[in-house]
Design a protein around this motif. Structure first.
Motif, mmCIF file in Angstrom:
data_model
loop_
_atom_site.group_PDB
_atom_site.id
_atom_site.type_symbol
_atom_site.label_atom_id
_atom_site.label_comp_id
_atom_site.label_asym_id
_atom_site.label_seq_id
_atom_site.Cartn_x
_atom_site.Cartn_y
_atom_site.Cartn_z
ATOM 1 N N THR A 177 52.178 5.141 -33.144
ATOM 2 C CA THR A 177 51.152 5.600 -32.212
ATOM 3 C C THR A 177 51.767 6.553 -31.192
ATOM 4 O O THR A 177 52.811 6.269 -30.609
ATOM 5 C CB THR A 177 50.518 4.405 -31.479
ATOM 6 O OG1 THR A 177 50.042 3.478 -32.451
ATOM 7 C CG2 THR A 177 49.376 4.856 -30.602
ATOM 8 N N SER A 178 51.112 7.675 -30.972
ATOM 9 C CA SER A 178 51.689 8.693 -30.079
ATOM 10 C C SER A 178 51.465 8.379 -28.607
ATOM 11 O O SER A 178 52.179 8.895 -27.755
ATOM 12 C CB SER A 178 51.095 10.066 -30.410
ATOM 13 O OG SER A 178 49.684 10.042 -30.265
ATOM 14 N N GLY A 179 50.479 7.568 -28.294
ATOM 15 C CA GLY A 179 50.194 7.280 -26.890
ATOM 16 C C GLY A 179 49.761 5.847 -26.701
ATOM 17 O O GLY A 179 49.972 5.000 -27.587
ATOM 18 N N PRO A 180 49.159 5.551 -25.553
ATOM 19 C CA PRO A 180 48.699 4.185 -25.283
ATOM 20 C C PRO A 180 47.699 3.714 -26.333
ATOM 21 O O PRO A 180 46.970 4.512 -26.928
ATOM 22 C CB PRO A 180 48.038 4.308 -23.904
ATOM 23 C CG PRO A 180 48.650 5.525 -23.288
ATOM 24 C CD PRO A 180 48.907 6.454 -24.414
#
Length: 303
Positions: A177-180
Protein backbone atom coordinates in the motif's frame (compact mmCIF):
# COMPACT_ATOMS: atom_id res chain seq x y z
CA UNK A 1 0.88 -2.47 69.78
CA UNK A 2 2.73 0.19 67.78
CA UNK A 3 3.38 1.04 64.15
CA UNK A 4 6.79 -0.60 64.17
CA UNK A 5 5.20 -3.92 65.19
CA UNK A 6 2.84 -3.63 62.24
CA UNK A 7 5.79 -2.92 59.94
CA UNK A 8 7.46 -6.10 61.20
CA UNK A 9 4.27 -8.06 60.47
CA UNK A 10 4.01 -6.70 56.92
CA UNK A 11 7.72 -7.41 56.28
CA UNK A 12 7.18 -10.98 57.47
CA UNK A 13 4.30 -11.37 55.04
CA UNK A 14 6.46 -10.12 52.17
CA UNK A 15 9.53 -12.26 52.92
CA UNK A 16 7.93 -15.29 54.67
CA UNK A 17 11.16 -15.73 56.58
CA UNK A 18 12.15 -14.21 59.93
CA UNK A 19 15.77 -13.63 58.98
CA UNK A 20 15.02 -11.90 55.68
CA UNK A 21 12.21 -9.85 57.22
CA UNK A 22 14.52 -8.74 60.04
CA UNK A 23 17.20 -7.73 57.54
CA UNK A 24 14.65 -5.72 55.56
CA UNK A 25 13.66 -3.92 58.78
CA UNK A 26 17.30 -3.38 59.85
CA UNK A 27 16.83 -5.26 63.14
CA UNK A 28 18.12 -8.56 64.46
CA UNK A 29 16.06 -11.71 63.96
CA UNK A 30 15.51 -12.16 67.75
CA UNK A 31 14.20 -8.59 67.96
CA UNK A 32 11.69 -9.10 65.19
CA UNK A 33 10.61 -12.49 66.55
CA UNK A 34 10.16 -11.05 70.06
CA UNK A 35 8.07 -8.15 68.79
CA UNK A 36 5.82 -10.44 66.74
CA UNK A 37 5.24 -12.59 69.85
CA UNK A 38 4.53 -9.45 71.85
CA UNK A 39 1.99 -8.37 69.22
CA UNK A 40 0.30 -11.76 69.44
CA UNK A 41 0.24 -11.49 73.22
CA UNK A 42 -1.25 -7.98 73.08
CA UNK A 43 -3.97 -9.15 70.71
CA UNK A 44 -4.55 -12.45 72.49
CA UNK A 45 -4.48 -14.48 69.29
CA UNK A 46 -1.83 -16.35 67.27
CA UNK A 47 -0.99 -14.60 64.01
CA UNK A 48 1.83 -16.78 62.70
CA UNK A 49 2.36 -20.51 62.29
CA UNK A 50 6.06 -21.24 62.68
CA UNK A 51 7.16 -24.45 60.97
CA UNK A 52 9.88 -26.14 58.98
CA UNK A 53 8.33 -24.98 55.71
CA UNK A 54 8.50 -21.34 56.69
CA UNK A 55 6.04 -18.75 57.90
CA UNK A 56 2.29 -19.17 57.50
CA UNK A 57 -0.32 -16.69 58.63
CA UNK A 58 -3.35 -17.86 60.58
CA UNK A 59 -6.82 -16.73 59.55
CA UNK A 60 -6.68 -14.05 62.23
CA UNK A 61 -3.17 -13.16 61.08
CA UNK A 62 -4.35 -12.59 57.50
CA UNK A 63 -7.12 -10.28 58.71
CA UNK A 64 -4.78 -8.35 61.00
CA UNK A 65 -2.24 -8.12 58.17
CA UNK A 66 -4.78 -6.56 55.79
CA UNK A 67 -5.66 -3.91 58.35
CA UNK A 68 -2.00 -3.34 59.22
CA UNK A 69 -1.32 -2.47 55.58
CA UNK A 70 -4.21 -0.01 55.62
CA UNK A 71 -2.95 1.60 58.83
CA UNK A 72 0.58 1.93 57.48
CA UNK A 73 -0.69 3.40 54.19
CA UNK A 74 -2.67 5.94 56.19
CA UNK A 75 0.40 6.74 58.25
CA UNK A 76 2.38 7.41 55.07
CA UNK A 77 -0.43 9.70 53.90
CA UNK A 78 -0.07 11.66 57.17
CA UNK A 79 3.67 12.01 56.61
CA UNK A 80 3.03 13.06 53.01
CA UNK A 81 0.61 15.74 54.16
CA UNK A 82 3.30 17.16 56.41
CA UNK A 83 5.92 17.07 53.65
CA UNK A 84 3.49 18.58 51.18
CA UNK A 85 2.62 21.41 53.57
CA UNK A 86 6.30 22.28 53.77
CA UNK A 87 6.99 22.11 50.02
CA UNK A 88 4.51 20.49 47.58
CA UNK A 89 7.22 20.10 44.93
CA UNK A 90 9.84 18.48 47.17
CA UNK A 91 8.11 15.35 48.41
CA UNK A 92 7.84 11.84 46.97
CA UNK A 93 5.43 11.01 44.17
CA UNK A 94 4.70 7.36 43.29
CA UNK A 95 3.52 7.28 39.68
CA UNK A 96 2.06 4.16 38.04
CA UNK A 97 2.05 3.56 34.28
CA UNK A 98 0.76 0.51 32.38
CA UNK A 99 3.21 -1.73 30.46
CA UNK A 100 2.24 -0.93 26.86
CA UNK A 101 2.94 2.76 27.52
CA UNK A 102 5.57 3.00 30.27
CA UNK A 103 8.73 2.01 28.29
CA UNK A 104 7.84 4.38 25.46
CA UNK A 105 6.48 7.38 27.38
CA UNK A 106 8.87 7.56 30.33
CA UNK A 107 12.10 8.21 28.34
CA UNK A 108 10.41 11.34 27.00
CA UNK A 109 8.93 12.67 30.23
CA UNK A 110 11.27 11.70 33.08
CA UNK A 111 14.05 14.13 32.05
CA UNK A 112 11.47 16.92 31.77
CA UNK A 113 10.01 16.10 35.19
CA UNK A 114 13.51 16.22 36.67
CA UNK A 115 14.18 19.54 34.96
CA UNK A 116 10.96 21.23 36.03
CA UNK A 117 10.56 19.52 39.43
CA UNK A 118 14.19 18.96 40.51
CA UNK A 119 13.35 18.41 44.19
CA UNK A 120 10.55 15.91 43.56
CA UNK A 121 11.46 12.30 44.30
CA UNK A 122 9.72 10.32 41.55
CA UNK A 123 9.12 6.60 42.12
CA UNK A 124 7.84 4.73 39.06
CA UNK A 125 5.63 1.63 39.10
CA UNK A 126 4.80 -0.42 36.00
CA UNK A 127 1.71 -2.65 36.29
CA UNK A 128 -1.38 -3.57 34.32
CA UNK A 129 -4.34 -1.24 34.53
CA UNK A 130 -6.38 -3.32 36.99
CA UNK A 131 -3.44 -3.59 39.39
CA UNK A 132 -2.69 0.14 39.12
CA UNK A 133 -6.30 0.97 39.92
CA UNK A 134 -6.20 -1.25 42.99
CA UNK A 135 -2.91 0.30 44.07
CA UNK A 136 -4.30 3.80 43.71
CA UNK A 137 -7.31 2.89 45.82
CA UNK A 138 -5.02 1.32 48.45
CA UNK A 139 -2.60 4.27 48.54
CA UNK A 140 0.33 2.26 47.15
CA UNK A 141 0.72 4.81 44.35
CA UNK A 142 -0.20 8.52 44.32
CA UNK A 143 -1.13 8.92 40.66
CA UNK A 144 -1.55 6.73 37.58
CA UNK A 145 -1.33 7.19 33.83
CA UNK A 146 -4.15 5.14 32.28
CA UNK A 147 -6.07 4.75 29.07
CA UNK A 148 -9.53 6.24 29.40
CA UNK A 149 -12.09 5.83 30.79
CA UNK A 150 -10.72 6.49 34.29
CA UNK A 151 -12.86 5.43 37.26
CA UNK A 152 -15.34 8.09 38.37
CA UNK A 153 -14.05 7.75 41.94
CA UNK A 154 -10.74 9.34 40.86
CA UNK A 155 -9.90 12.85 39.78
CA UNK A 156 -8.41 12.89 36.28
CA UNK A 157 -6.99 15.15 33.59
CA UNK A 158 -6.74 14.28 29.86
CA UNK A 159 -3.18 14.00 28.54
CA UNK A 160 -2.93 12.98 24.88
CA UNK A 161 -4.48 10.92 22.09
CA UNK A 162 -2.30 8.15 20.70
CA UNK A 163 -3.21 6.70 17.30
CA UNK A 164 -2.58 3.06 16.45
CA UNK A 165 -0.54 1.99 13.42
CA UNK A 166 -0.76 -1.27 11.52
CA UNK A 167 2.34 -3.50 11.70
CA UNK A 168 2.66 -6.14 8.96
CA UNK A 169 5.49 -8.44 7.86
CA UNK A 170 7.54 -7.13 4.95
CA UNK A 171 6.10 -8.76 1.85
CA UNK A 172 2.57 -8.87 3.21
CA UNK A 173 0.00 -7.71 0.60
CA UNK A 174 -0.87 -4.70 2.75
CA UNK A 175 2.81 -3.68 2.75
CA UNK A 176 2.46 -2.75 -0.93
CA UNK A 177 0.00 0.00 0.00
CA UNK A 178 1.41 3.38 -1.00
CA UNK A 179 -0.33 5.39 1.71
CA UNK A 180 -2.56 5.17 4.77
CA UNK A 181 -5.17 2.42 4.91
CA UNK A 182 -8.66 2.47 6.35
CA UNK A 183 -9.60 0.15 9.18
CA UNK A 184 -11.61 -1.74 6.56
CA UNK A 185 -8.29 -3.22 5.39
CA UNK A 186 -8.41 -5.39 8.51
CA UNK A 187 -11.64 -7.11 7.46
CA UNK A 188 -11.15 -10.88 7.38
CA UNK A 189 -7.66 -10.63 8.89
CA UNK A 190 -6.52 -12.54 11.99
CA UNK A 191 -4.82 -10.09 14.36
CA UNK A 192 -2.08 -10.93 16.86
CA UNK A 193 -3.12 -9.67 20.30
CA UNK A 194 -1.81 -9.36 23.84
CA UNK A 195 -2.91 -11.68 26.64
CA UNK A 196 -5.88 -11.05 28.93
CA UNK A 197 -5.42 -8.18 31.39
CA UNK A 198 -3.77 -5.72 29.00
CA UNK A 199 -5.98 -2.75 28.18
CA UNK A 200 -4.44 -2.64 24.68
CA UNK A 201 -5.98 -6.06 24.01
CA UNK A 202 -9.48 -4.73 24.72
CA UNK A 203 -8.84 -1.66 22.57
CA UNK A 204 -7.62 -3.78 19.64
CA UNK A 205 -10.55 -6.20 20.03
CA UNK A 206 -12.95 -3.27 19.79
CA UNK A 207 -11.39 -2.23 16.48
CA UNK A 208 -11.55 -5.82 15.24
CA UNK A 209 -15.23 -6.16 16.14
CA UNK A 210 -16.09 -2.95 14.26
CA UNK A 211 -14.48 -4.04 10.98
CA UNK A 212 -14.96 -7.80 10.99
CA UNK A 213 -11.42 -8.88 11.90
CA UNK A 214 -10.61 -11.71 14.32
CA UNK A 215 -7.96 -12.80 16.78
CA UNK A 216 -5.20 -15.15 15.67
CA UNK A 217 -5.93 -18.51 17.34
CA UNK A 218 -3.31 -20.14 19.54
CA UNK A 219 -1.24 -17.05 20.25
CA UNK A 220 -1.40 -14.35 22.91
CA UNK A 221 1.64 -12.20 23.63
CA UNK A 222 2.75 -10.94 27.03
CA UNK A 223 4.40 -7.76 25.69
CA UNK A 224 4.55 -5.46 22.69
CA UNK A 225 8.08 -6.69 22.01
CA UNK A 226 6.78 -10.24 21.60
CA UNK A 227 4.12 -8.99 19.20
CA UNK A 228 6.80 -7.18 17.22
CA UNK A 229 8.99 -10.28 17.00
CA UNK A 230 6.05 -12.37 15.82
CA UNK A 231 5.17 -9.88 13.10
CA UNK A 232 8.81 -9.77 11.95
CA UNK A 233 8.79 -13.58 11.83
CA UNK A 234 5.78 -13.49 9.49
CA UNK A 235 3.32 -14.99 11.97
CA UNK A 236 0.70 -12.27 11.49
CA UNK A 237 -0.22 -8.60 11.73
CA UNK A 238 -1.04 -6.41 14.72
CA UNK A 239 -1.90 -2.92 15.95
CA UNK A 240 0.80 -0.92 17.74
CA UNK A 241 0.51 2.42 19.60
CA UNK A 242 2.36 5.35 18.03
CA UNK A 243 4.83 5.87 20.88
CA UNK A 244 5.95 2.24 20.68
CA UNK A 245 7.24 2.80 17.14
CA UNK A 246 8.46 6.41 17.45
CA UNK A 247 12.09 7.44 18.13
CA UNK A 248 14.06 6.58 20.20
CA UNK A 249 12.49 3.10 19.74
CA UNK A 250 14.60 1.35 17.06
CA UNK A 251 12.97 0.09 13.88
CA UNK A 252 12.59 -3.65 13.41
CA UNK A 253 13.80 -5.38 10.26
CA UNK A 254 11.05 -7.36 8.59
CA UNK A 255 8.21 -5.07 9.69
CA UNK A 256 6.35 -2.46 7.67
CA UNK A 257 4.39 0.17 9.60
CA UNK A 258 1.29 1.52 7.89
CA UNK A 259 -0.63 4.53 9.24
CA UNK A 260 -4.42 4.50 9.28
CA UNK A 261 -6.42 7.07 7.38
CA UNK A 262 -8.68 9.31 9.43
CA UNK A 263 -10.55 8.43 11.51
CA UNK A 264 -7.67 6.31 12.80
CA UNK A 265 -8.18 3.97 15.76
CA UNK A 266 -6.69 5.47 18.92
CA UNK A 267 -6.55 5.46 22.69
CA UNK A 268 -6.87 8.50 24.94
CA UNK A 269 -4.45 8.70 27.87
CA UNK A 270 -5.24 10.43 31.16
CA UNK A 271 -3.68 11.14 34.54
CA UNK A 272 -5.68 9.93 37.55
CA UNK A 273 -5.33 10.41 41.31
CA UNK A 274 -7.37 10.03 44.49
CA UNK A 275 -9.79 12.88 45.21
CA UNK A 276 -8.46 13.19 48.77
CA UNK A 277 -4.83 12.63 47.79
CA UNK A 278 -2.29 15.09 49.15
CA UNK A 279 -0.59 15.55 45.75
CA UNK A 280 -3.59 17.11 44.02
CA UNK A 281 -1.86 20.47 43.78
CA UNK A 282 0.92 18.96 41.67
CA UNK A 283 -1.31 17.17 39.19
CA UNK A 284 -1.97 20.09 36.85
CA UNK A 285 1.75 20.74 36.47
CA UNK A 286 2.52 17.03 36.06
CA UNK A 287 -0.23 16.68 33.46
CA UNK A 288 1.24 19.59 31.50
CA UNK A 289 4.65 17.88 31.47
CA UNK A 290 3.16 14.56 30.36
CA UNK A 291 1.19 16.26 27.57
CA UNK A 292 4.00 18.25 26.05
CA UNK A 293 7.15 16.16 26.58
CA UNK A 294 6.40 13.73 23.74
CA UNK A 295 7.59 15.09 20.41
CA UNK A 296 6.42 12.28 18.15
CA UNK A 297 2.81 11.48 17.27
CA UNK A 298 0.40 11.79 20.19
CA UNK A 299 -1.84 14.85 20.15
CA UNK A 300 -2.09 16.69 23.50
CA UNK A 301 -5.56 16.83 25.05
CA UNK A 302 -7.08 19.22 27.56
CA UNK A 303 -4.62 22.09 27.16
Amino acid sequence: MNLRDLEYLVALSEHRHFGRAAAACYVSQPTLSTQIKKLESDLGAPLIERGARGVLFTMAGEQVLARAKTVLAGTEEIRAIARYATDPRAGTLRLGVFPTLAPYLLPHVVPEIRRRLPDLRLLLVEERTAELTDMLHAGSVDAVVLATPVEDSFESLPLFREDFVLAVPSGHPLAATSGPVTTGALRGQDILLLAEGHCLREQALEVCSQVGAGERDGFRATSLETLRHMVAAGVGITLLPQLSVAPPVPQYDGIDLIPFADPAPYRDIALGWRRAGVHGGLMTELADILRTATQHGPRPLGE
